[in-house]
Design a protein around this motif. Structure first.
Motif, short mmCIF file in Angstrom:
data_model
loop_
_atom_site.label_atom_id
_atom_site.label_comp_id
_atom_site.label_asym_id
_atom_site.label_seq_id
_atom_site.Cartn_x
_atom_site.Cartn_y
_atom_site.Cartn_z
N GLY A 1 0.85 -1.19 0.00
CA GLY A 1 0.00 0.00 0.00
C GLY A 1 0.88 1.23 0.00
O GLY A 1 2.06 1.16 0.36
N SER A 2 0.33 2.38 -0.40
CA SER A 2 1.21 3.55 -0.36
C SER A 2 1.42 4.02 1.07
O SER A 2 2.39 4.72 1.35
CB SER A 2 0.74 4.67 -1.30
N ASP A 3 0.59 3.60 2.00
CA ASP A 3 0.87 3.91 3.41
C ASP A 3 2.22 3.33 3.83
O ASP A 3 2.96 3.94 4.61
CB ASP A 3 -0.25 3.38 4.32
N PHE B 1 4.87 5.61 2.67
CA PHE B 1 5.05 6.79 3.54
C PHE B 1 5.72 6.43 4.86
O PHE B 1 6.51 7.22 5.38
CB PHE B 1 3.70 7.48 3.78
N TYR C 1 -3.93 14.69 3.76
CA TYR C 1 -4.04 13.31 4.26
C TYR C 1 -3.46 13.25 5.67
O TYR C 1 -2.29 13.56 5.88
CB TYR C 1 -3.26 12.42 3.31
N TYR D 1 0.15 11.64 7.37
CA TYR D 1 1.51 12.22 7.42
C TYR D 1 1.86 12.69 8.84
O TYR D 1 2.97 12.49 9.32
CB TYR D 1 1.66 13.42 6.46
N ALA E 1 0.02 16.14 -1.60
CA ALA E 1 -0.95 15.20 -2.16
C ALA E 1 -1.55 15.92 -3.36
O ALA E 1 -2.08 17.02 -3.25
CB ALA E 1 -2.03 14.86 -1.13
N ALA F 1 -6.22 15.38 -0.79
CA ALA F 1 -7.33 14.79 -0.02
C ALA F 1 -7.36 15.52 1.31
O ALA F 1 -6.31 15.84 1.83
CB ALA F 1 -7.11 13.31 0.19
N ASP G 1 2.24 12.74 -3.51
CA ASP G 1 1.35 11.60 -3.26
C ASP G 1 0.27 11.60 -4.34
O ASP G 1 -0.65 12.40 -4.32
CB ASP G 1 0.74 11.74 -1.85
N ALA H 1 -2.06 9.33 -5.14
CA ALA H 1 -3.08 8.29 -4.95
C ALA H 1 -4.23 8.44 -5.95
O ALA H 1 -4.83 7.46 -6.38
CB ALA H 1 -3.61 8.32 -3.51
N TYR H 2 -4.53 9.70 -6.33
CA TYR H 2 -5.70 9.96 -7.19
C TYR H 2 -5.32 10.41 -8.59
O TYR H 2 -6.17 10.87 -9.35
CB TYR H 2 -6.58 11.02 -6.52
N THR I 1 -0.86 4.21 -5.81
CA THR I 1 -1.50 3.12 -5.08
C THR I 1 -2.47 2.36 -5.98
O THR I 1 -2.99 2.92 -6.95
CB THR I 1 -2.26 3.66 -3.85
N SER J 1 -5.15 1.26 -4.60
CA SER J 1 -6.38 1.27 -3.78
C SER J 1 -7.54 2.01 -4.43
O SER J 1 -8.69 1.73 -4.11
CB SER J 1 -6.10 1.89 -2.42
N LYS J 2 -7.27 2.95 -5.33
CA LYS J 2 -8.34 3.77 -5.88
C LYS J 2 -8.65 3.38 -7.34
O LYS J 2 -9.63 2.70 -7.60
CB LYS J 2 -8.00 5.26 -5.77
N ARG K 1 -3.63 -4.30 -0.84
CA ARG K 1 -2.52 -3.57 -0.23
C ARG K 1 -1.30 -3.58 -1.15
O ARG K 1 -0.36 -4.38 -0.99
CB ARG K 1 -2.13 -4.14 1.16
C1 LIG Z 1 -6.26 6.57 -0.21
C2 LIG Z 1 -5.01 7.39 -0.10
C3 LIG Z 1 -3.76 6.77 -0.10
C4 LIG Z 1 -3.73 5.29 -0.31
O1 LIG Z 1 -3.22 4.56 0.67
P1 LIG Z 1 -3.03 3.00 0.46
O2 LIG Z 1 -2.20 2.69 1.66
O3 LIG Z 1 -2.27 2.79 -0.81
O4 LIG Z 1 -4.37 2.38 0.44
C5 LIG Z 1 -2.62 7.55 -0.08
N1 LIG Z 1 -2.70 8.88 -0.04
C6 LIG Z 1 -3.88 9.52 -0.02
C7 LIG Z 1 -3.93 11.00 -0.03
C8 LIG Z 1 -5.06 8.78 -0.04
O5 LIG Z 1 -6.24 9.40 0.00
#
Ligand SMILES: *Cc1c(COP(=O)(O)O)cnc(C)c1O
Length: 355
Positions: free
Chosen positions: A88-90, A93, A114, A117, A157, A161, A186, A188-189, A212, A214-215, A223
């Motif tokens: 996951g990108s978490d 980070f 987000y 951080y 980001a 977000a 970041d 993610a989107y 990521t 995830s989206k 993950r």
């Molecule tokens: C959803 C999101 C992530 C994604 O996190 P994952 O760990 O890859 O699911 C990362 N950064 C932002 C700003 C997000 O909204």
């Protein structure tokens, strides 16, 4: 018997953990609170899952996820050495903050952004220097350099977000040229936006881009995320990752998803159509909607009472995300769902404000 005693580091004792969006167990709920994709993952992922050989789970997975990283490198037109895959990108980070941030190496980030951080900085005994966004439209302030002076890293980001908006890429490029530290974008989107900063990560020595699954890949449950940038930055971060941060199953399914560009494009197109309709419908009801470049919208109801709206939707089994605060509390964040989910969502919203 010995009594319990706190042996935690002071930093950890005093910090608050990250609060993930709710994952309710209720059935028949319209879940629009964590920006998951309403469409299924690529059929190639289903195929790869069907041909998994569980006998092979006896062995550890490839620590560097070579096949997967080659697919990522191909996708982005870079070399294998410029890529690190993560859980996951978490996970990206977590590794990033451990590598670059501590009490003497502060981070800077947008405010609001987000919230993870801040948690990761706190775990390093560090503070996040806020870059206050314009409270009207969440655009960047003029004096980026002033707000980030002395920071070792600056995280953008983009799209942001929970606000959903993006901002001029040229500003990021110019900022990175002059900033004495690492710029982490970041993304993610980014698949839902008109442009991205991947070319900056591939050409500038101090820019990293994280992505990521995830989206846009509809794989939040898998993950998988990754980071791209200068090979020396990647090499340094690899020292900190869990040896086996991506399991065998995740590596196999993620590779199938990464390679299916066409499917991803078709899903993104559906989400973008949904976003345009949702934005127009909310505006017609008198909502203030921030221009979104993501798969969600940040919208304030006519009375600017985000919390009341959030609770009213909840009473109708619709979950969105509410972020308390003087500025963010006027809004709620709504994930773009299927057309059917959006129809019910808008009808419910109409009913709430008709009263
Ligand atoms: C959803 C999101 C992530 C994604 O996190 P994952 O760990 O890859 O699911 C990362 N950064 C932002 C700003 C997000 O909204």
């Amino acid at each position: 018997m010995r009594a319990y005693k706190d042996y935690f580091r002071k930093d950890i004792q005093s910090m608050t953990g990250y609060t993930p969006g709710e994952q309710p167990k209720m059935e028949r709920l319209i879940k629009l609170n964590t920006n998951e994709n309403p469409y299924p993952p690529s059929p190639k992922v289903f195929e790869a899952a069907r041909s998994l050989d569980c006998e092979r789970l006896r062995r550890y997975p490839d620590p560097l996820a070579d096949h997967l990283c080659s697919a990522i490198a191909e996708l982005n037109g870079c070399s294998r050495e410029q890529v690190m895959a993560a859980n996951g990108s978490d996970d990206v980070f977590t590794i990033f903050f451990r590598a670059f941030v501590d009490a003497n190496h502060p981070a800077a980030a947008l405010e609001p952004t987000y919230s993870l951080y801040k948690v990761l900085a706190a775990a390093q005994g560090a503070k996040v220097m806020p870059i206050p966004l314009n409270p009207e439209d969440f655009s960047l302030p003029e004096d980026l350099a002033g707000f980030t002076r002395g920071a070792n890293v600056c995280i953008f980001a983009r799209p942001n977000a929970p606000t959903g908006n993006t901002y001029d890429k040229e500003i990021i490029r110019r900022f990175a040229e002059n900033f004495d530290g690492i710029v982490m974008v970041d993304e993610a989107y980014a698949d839902f936006a008109a442009d991205n900063c991947m070319d900056l990560a591939l050409s500038m020595p101090n820019v990293l881009v994280s992505r990521t699954s995830s989206k846009s890949y509809s794989l939040a449950g898998l993950r998988f995320g990754y980071v791209v940038g200068n090979a020396r930055l990647i090499h340094g971060m690899l020292k900190l990752k869990d040896s086996y941060n991506l399991d065998r199953i995740a590596q196999t399914l993620a590779e199938a998803a990464v390679r299916d560009v066409e499917y991803r494009k078709s899903v993104v197109a559906k989400v973008l159509a949904g976003r345009a309709k949702l934005t127009a419908d909310l505006k017609a009801l008198g909502f203030r909607v921030i221009d979104s470049a993501a798969n969600f919208v940040f919208a304030a109801p006519p009375d600017d009472d985000g919390e009341k709206y959030f609770r009213a939707l909840r009473d109708h089994a619709i979950i969105v995300r509410y972020f308390p605060g003087a500025v963010t509390g006027k809004f709620v964040r709504i994930t773009v769902g299927t057309p059917e989910e959006m129809r019910i969502f808008i009808e419910t919203t109409q009913a709430i404000y008709r009263k």
